[in-house]
Design an enzyme around this catalytic site. Sequence first.
Site, short mmCIF file in Angstrom:
data_model
loop_
_atom_site.label_atom_id
_atom_site.label_comp_id
_atom_site.label_asym_id
_atom_site.label_seq_id
_atom_site.Cartn_x
_atom_site.Cartn_y
_atom_site.Cartn_z
N HIS A 240 0.85 -1.19 0.00
CA HIS A 240 0.00 0.00 0.00
C HIS A 240 0.88 1.24 0.00
O HIS A 240 1.95 1.23 0.60
CB HIS A 240 -0.91 0.02 1.24
CG HIS A 240 -2.07 0.93 1.09
ND1 HIS A 240 -2.00 2.27 1.40
CD2 HIS A 240 -3.31 0.70 0.63
CE1 HIS A 240 -3.17 2.82 1.14
NE2 HIS A 240 -3.99 1.90 0.67
N ASP B 234 -7.95 -5.68 0.28
CA ASP B 234 -8.41 -6.54 -0.80
C ASP B 234 -7.95 -7.98 -0.68
O ASP B 234 -8.41 -8.84 -1.42
CB ASP B 234 -7.93 -5.98 -2.15
CG ASP B 234 -8.64 -4.68 -2.48
OD1 ASP B 234 -9.83 -4.57 -2.13
OD2 ASP B 234 -8.01 -3.80 -3.07
N1 CMC Z 1 4.05 -7.74 -4.67
C1 CMC Z 1 5.37 -7.71 -4.87
N2 CMC Z 1 6.13 -6.62 -4.73
C2 CMC Z 1 5.51 -5.48 -4.40
C3 CMC Z 1 4.13 -5.42 -4.19
C4 CMC Z 1 3.39 -6.61 -4.33
N3 CMC Z 1 2.07 -6.61 -4.14
N4 CMC Z 1 3.77 -4.16 -3.87
C5 CMC Z 1 4.90 -3.44 -3.89
N5 CMC Z 1 5.95 -4.24 -4.20
C6 CMC Z 1 7.37 -3.82 -4.26
C7 CMC Z 1 7.67 -3.05 -5.51
O1 CMC Z 1 8.11 -3.91 -6.53
C8 CMC Z 1 8.73 -2.08 -5.03
O2 CMC Z 1 9.93 -2.80 -4.93
P1 CMC Z 1 11.35 -2.05 -5.23
O3 CMC Z 1 11.48 -1.00 -4.19
O4 CMC Z 1 12.36 -3.13 -5.13
O5 CMC Z 1 11.24 -1.50 -6.63
C9 CMC Z 1 8.30 -1.75 -3.61
O6 CMC Z 1 7.56 -2.90 -3.18
C10 CMC Z 1 7.42 -0.51 -3.49
O7 CMC Z 1 6.33 -0.66 -4.37
P2 CMC Z 1 5.74 0.51 -5.28
O8 CMC Z 1 4.98 -0.09 -6.42
O9 CMC Z 1 6.83 1.48 -5.60
O10 CMC Z 1 4.75 1.18 -4.23
P3 CMC Z 1 3.52 2.12 -4.57
O11 CMC Z 1 3.22 2.87 -3.34
O12 CMC Z 1 3.75 2.87 -5.82
O13 CMC Z 1 2.34 1.06 -4.90
C11 CMC Z 1 0.56 -0.47 -4.67
C12 CMC Z 1 1.39 0.64 -3.99
C13 CMC Z 1 -0.67 -0.76 -3.81
C14 CMC Z 1 0.10 -0.02 -6.06
C15 CMC Z 1 1.43 -1.74 -4.79
O14 CMC Z 1 1.81 -2.20 -3.51
C16 CMC Z 1 0.73 -2.88 -5.56
O15 CMC Z 1 0.80 -2.92 -6.80
N6 CMC Z 1 0.07 -3.84 -4.83
C17 CMC Z 1 -0.69 -4.89 -5.47
C18 CMC Z 1 -2.03 -4.36 -5.90
C19 CMC Z 1 -2.97 -4.10 -4.73
O16 CMC Z 1 -3.15 -4.96 -3.88
N7 CMC Z 1 -3.61 -2.92 -4.72
C20 CMC Z 1 -4.63 -2.59 -3.73
C21 CMC Z 1 -4.22 -1.45 -2.84
S1 CMC Z 1 -5.30 -1.26 -1.43
C22 CMC Z 1 -6.89 -0.98 -2.03
C23 CMC Z 1 -6.98 0.13 -3.02
O17 CMC Z 1 -6.28 1.13 -2.92
O18 CMC Z 1 -7.82 0.03 -3.90
#
Ligand code: CMC
Length: 395
Positions: A272, A330
Site C-alpha cells: 500500500h 483486498d
Molecule cells: N508484490 C510484490 N512486490 C511489491 C508489491 C506486491 N504486491 N507491492 C509493492 N511491491 C514492491 C515493488 O516492486 C517495489 O519494490 P522495489 O522498491 O524493489 O522496486 C516496492 O515494493 C514498493 O512498491 P511501489 O509499487 O513502488 O509502491 P507504490 O506505493 O507505488 O504502490 C501499490 C502501492 C498498492 C500499487 C502496490 O503495492 C501494488 O501494486 N500492490 C498490489 C495491488 C494491490 O493490492 N492494490 C490494492 C491497494 S489497497 C486498495 C486500493 O487502494 O484500492
Amino acid sequence: TGMFTFDPGFMSTAACESGITYIDGDKGELLYRGYPIEQLAVNCDFMDICYLILNGELPNQEQKADFDSQVTHHTMVNEQLHFFLRGFRRDAHPMAVLTGLVGALSAFYHDSTDITNPQHRHISAIRLIAKMPTLVAMAYKYSQGQPFIYPQNDLSYTGNFLRMMFATPCEDYKVNEVVERALDRIFILHADHEQNASTSTVRLCGSSGTNPFAAISAGVACLWGPAHGGANEACLQMLEELQANGGIDKVGEFMEKVKDKNSGVRLMGFGHRVYKNYDPRAKLMQETCKEVLSALGLENDPLFKLAMELERIALSDPYFVQRKLYPNVDFYSGIVQRAIGIPTSLFTAIFALARTVGWIAQWNEMLSDPDYKIGRPRQLFTGSVTRDVPPMDKR
Ligand code: CMC
C-alpha cells in the site's frame, strides 16, 4: 525549469485539506472523523458510517431514522435507465456498465445541478448513495439474463442490496443475517480512504464545476484499475489460478516469481502507498472471512487456506519485511464475497458502491470551501524546443 515541484505519483504532495479520514500508515491506523475503524466496524452499520462521513458526527436515533428514510426514498432509478443498460452486451464488464450508468444519472437530475447550493449537493449525495446498490444489482441481473428486482424499502441498505442481487420473482427470499453483516462490514471498510487515486480523481473532475454524477463516474473509472479497486478481483483470480496449479504445495514457487522483478507478477492484495504496517481493514476483513466461512459451512475453503499461507510466508520473508509490504483490504475481501455468492467480476463494483459515500463527501468538502480552485497540475516540459513546420516534401 525549476519553477515547479516535481512529484510524480504525488509521493509527497498534499493536494487538499480534508477533515474526513485520517490514516497513520506507520502505525496501521485508520480513523473516520476521528473514530477508529475497529470501533466503527463493531458498533455501527453502514448507514451510521455514511451519516458520519457526510456530516462529521454519528447520528442519534432520530437523525438516523431520518437519514435512513431519505436514502430509502431514493433507491429507485428512472425506468429509462433500463433501456440504456440494455444497449450493453450481456458479457460487458460490470465496471464498464457502472461507469456508464452512473454518468448517465446526470441526465435525469437537471433539478439539482446547482453545485454551489448545499441543499442541491445534499440531495445529489443521497441519490448517489441510494441508487448505487440498485445500479450494481441491475448490472448483475442483466449479466445473468434475469429480471431486475426492484428495491424493497423495509429492508436494511445491505439487506435490500442482497435481495436485489439474489432474489428471483419465483420464490421468497430471506436475507441471511451473517451474510448481511459481512457485506455491511465490507461497505464500512471501503467507505472512505482519504486521497487515494479515485477520490483524487473525483476531486479533480469535480473541481471544474461539473455535476456530481459525472465526477463520481470518473471515480468509478479510476477505481477499476488493478493497482486500485481492481485488486480484489485480481487477488481472487491469483488465488484461483494458484489453487488450480498445485495449491499450497506451489506457494513457495509462486513467491519466487513474485520476488522476481522480471516476472511482472505481484502478490495482489499486498502492499500500500500509505500503510507501511498491517492494514487495519485487512485484519477486520480476515475476521469476517472466518465468521462467514464458518456460518456457511465453508471452513475448509481452499482459497482461504491458501491466502493464510501466502500471508504467513510473506510476513516472514525479507523481501516483504524490508519493503514493509502487508496484506491490504483486498487480500481477504474477495474470499468473503465469493463465499456469499458474488461473482468475481462484480467485486470492484461492490467497492465502488461502498466508496461512493467517501467520494461524494470529499467532493462536497471541496465545494464547501469558498476558496477552492480548479485542480490544474503543472508539468516539466521534456519535448522539442521551438521549430518551424517543414513543407510536406521535407517531412
Ligand atoms: N508484490 C510484490 N512486490 C511489491 C508489491 C506486491 N504486491 N507491492 C509493492 N511491491 C514492491 C515493488 O516492486 C517495489 O519494490 P522495489 O522498491 O524493489 O522496486 C516496492 O515494493 C514498493 O512498491 P511501489 O509499487 O513502488 O509502491 P507504490 O506505493 O507505488 O504502490 C501499490 C502501492 C498498492 C500499487 C502496490 O503495492 C501494488 O501494486 N500492490 C498490489 C495491488 C494491490 O493490492 N492494490 C490494492 C491497494 S489497497 C486498495 C486500493 O487502494 O484500492
